[in-house]
Enzyme design. Structure first.
Site, PDB file in Angstrom:
ATOM      1  N   GLY A 289      69.923  21.986   0.812  1.00 51.86           N
ATOM      2  CA  GLY A 289      70.149  23.272   1.495  1.00 51.86           C
ATOM      3  C   GLY A 289      69.721  23.218   2.953  1.00 51.86           C
ATOM      4  O   GLY A 289      70.446  23.669   3.854  1.00 51.86           O
ATOM      5  N   CYS A 400      57.358  25.443  -1.195  1.00 51.98           N
ATOM      6  CA  CYS A 400      57.645  26.730  -1.851  1.00 51.98           C
ATOM      7  C   CYS A 400      56.528  27.028  -2.850  1.00 51.98           C
ATOM      8  O   CYS A 400      56.782  27.390  -3.999  1.00 51.98           O
ATOM      9  CB  CYS A 400      59.015  26.708  -2.519  1.00 51.98           C
ATOM     10  SG  CYS A 400      59.242  25.360  -3.685  1.00 51.98           S
TER      11      CYS A 400
END
Ligand SMILES: C[S@@+](CC[C@H](N)C(=O)[O-])C[C@H]1O[C@@H](n2cnc3c(N)ncnc32)[C@H](O)[C@@H]1O
Length: 469
Positions: A289, A400
């Site tokens: 991504g 994350c």
């Protein structure tokens, strides 16, 4: 921007309560009655029972290991369901996972002793239908009893199941708090690190299925895509839509102008702000991504990742978006290449505790010992990344994870041992981050629960550094 939820399973099934209402009210405690629309039980065929059986299998697989749910989805009996029933089973298991603590509280009030796992699973799946999917109670109850009848282990408990579920239908769920959905050890850490108010937001974010976020190539017509995808445009440029389901069927997917990426996950590459003609290295790149963002900005990109299977997905993403990157499948520590880059991105492997909105199993899979082990890996990878940055170039480190050992503590230690690097303070508004995410050091600590009124975002730690020597 709202669209009707996909109907999964049998008739009248999941009323997806979405999450991303524009004006999300903080609904901190739940106390309401299950819904019960008057329809005949006989209208629910046996296949409805099978979908609920699969939901239980998926739930237990996810509780056992992080990849369990997806692995079971690919196998029989989940694979053998109709697409609608598979979608229902998945929604049911995900709902149960998201709100497991509340569901167990609701059940705990009505059970003198907890029954064995097979009975408990039938009860959890039935309550998930009533609490999360707003399935009519009589359907949730009757299919639970039918499921119990199928198995020797649960047949003796079918009257108990019936009585417990009918009691909930009659009296309501009682008051439950979203904090119950957080494992105690994580809630204690987050309370210590972020305080009481933030913990409430973190807990509330367990309750709702997040919206779908989309990153768009700079060259594409963002406004037209937003309209086609029924999306809002967030600060920073991410499109946010209530759409769910198979994105390959969505408008302009094959054109390759957009890809799915959480709004928070899009921030690290934006911070690097690479320009056409610059060189960029993504050191833990797959499934890509962030690499797509770097390439779409016009940089010449090298993507490194140790996982060939994850790089396969990166290659597919690059093919569809017609972007280019040099791909190297190797552990970063073993990569013998003396090029240095204008921009280096290290999105390191981590405990992923910030991703529980999209992957509720992340909360159940995390272990304290893993956090320490991952912190060691991040330390090593950061030192590799540092070597790859040109003097005057930039490094973004992100995870994350909501754990300080993987974020702030890691960064403090890195800056101590790498005196040729300094923090460049992030400007949240220019990269689409919540203002309250900015730390006193100039890093971003993004918490699910921030931007609640916009539908929230995943948890991340992100630091932008410059190499000065
Ligand atoms: C958080 S994910 C990266 C996600 C990716 N940046 C994206 O935005 O799609 C971490 C990645 O690090 C890779 N990884 C783990 N250890 C590695 C190592 N020693 N060297 C290179 N890649 C590694 C994993 O295979 C995984 O793909």
């Amino acid at each position: 921007m709202s669209r009707p939820p996909a109907r999964g399973g049998d008739q009248g099934r999941p009323q997806n309560r979405g999450s991303n209402r524009g004006s999300a009210q903080r609904r901190h405690a739940t106390s309401h009655k299950p819904s019960n629309r008057p329809q005949g039980e006989d209208r629910y065929p046996e296949v409805g029972v099978q979908a609920r059986l699969v939901a239980g299998i998926l739930l237990n697989a996810a509780l056992e290991k992080r990849t369990g749910l997806d692995e079971e989805m690919a196998k029989s009996p989940a694979r053998d369901l109709s697409p609608a029933d598979r979608a229902f089973a998945r929604a049911c298991a995900m709902g149960a996972l998201r709100r497991l603590g509340e569901i167990d509280q609701i059940l705990g009030k009505r059970l003198k002793a907890l029954p064995g796992l097979p009975t408990m699973t039938i009860l959890r799946i039935a309550v998930a239908q009533m609490l999360v999917l707003e399935t009519p109670s009589f359907a949730a109850v009757s299919t639970a009893v039918k499921l119990a009848e199928r198995d020797n282990k649960t047949r003796p408990y079918k009257n108990l199941i019936n009585a417990v579920l009918r009691g909930i239908d009659r009296d309501g769920f009682g008051v439950t708090k979203p904090e119950a959905n957080l494992p105690e050890w994580l809630a204690a850490r987050w309370l210590a690190n972020y305080g009481d108010e933030a913990l409430k937001g973190l807990a509330e974010a367990t309750r709702f299925e997040p919206p779908t976020d989309i990153s768009v190539k700079p060259s594409a017509d963002r406004a037209a895509l937003a309209q086609a995808l029924e999306a809002n445009i967030l600060e920073g440029g991410t499109l946010r839509t209530d759409r769910r389901g198979d994105v390959a069927q969505w408008p302009h997917f094959e054109d390759g102008d957009w890809w799915v990426q959480d709004a928070a996950a899009a921030i690290p590459a934006r911070l690097l702000d690479v320009q056409p003609g610059q060189t960029a290295l993504d050191l833990c790149a797959a499934p890509g991504g962030k690499t797509l963002q770097l390439a779409a900005s016009g940089a010449s990109v090298v993507a490194v990742d140790r996982s060939e299977s994850r790089l396969k997905r990166l290659r597919q993403n690059f093919e569809r978006t017609r972007l280019h990157a040099e791909v190297v499948a190797i552990p970063a520590e073993d990569w013998e290449d003396d090029r240095q880059f204008d921009a280096v991105l290290l999105d390191a492997p981590c405990s992923a505790t910030g991703t529980y909105r999209r992957n509720p199993e992340a909360l159940r899979a995390a272990r304290p010992a893993d956090i320490a082990k991952l912190a060691d890996v991040q330390h090593r990878l950061l030192d590799v990344a540092a070597q790859k940055v040109k003097v005057g170039g930039k490094l973004v480190y992100c995870v994350c994870s909501l754990e300080r050992e993987e974020g702030e503590t890691q960064m403090i230690a890195f800056l101590r041992r790498n005196t040729g690097f300094k923090t460049v303070a992030a400007e949240p508004a220019s990269v689409g981050a919540p203002l309250e995410a900015l730390t006193k050091e100039g890093w971003l600590r993004i918490l699910p629960g921030q931007w609640e009124e916009k539908g929230s975002l995943d948890g991340f730690f992100i630091a932008l550094l410059e190499r000065t020597a």
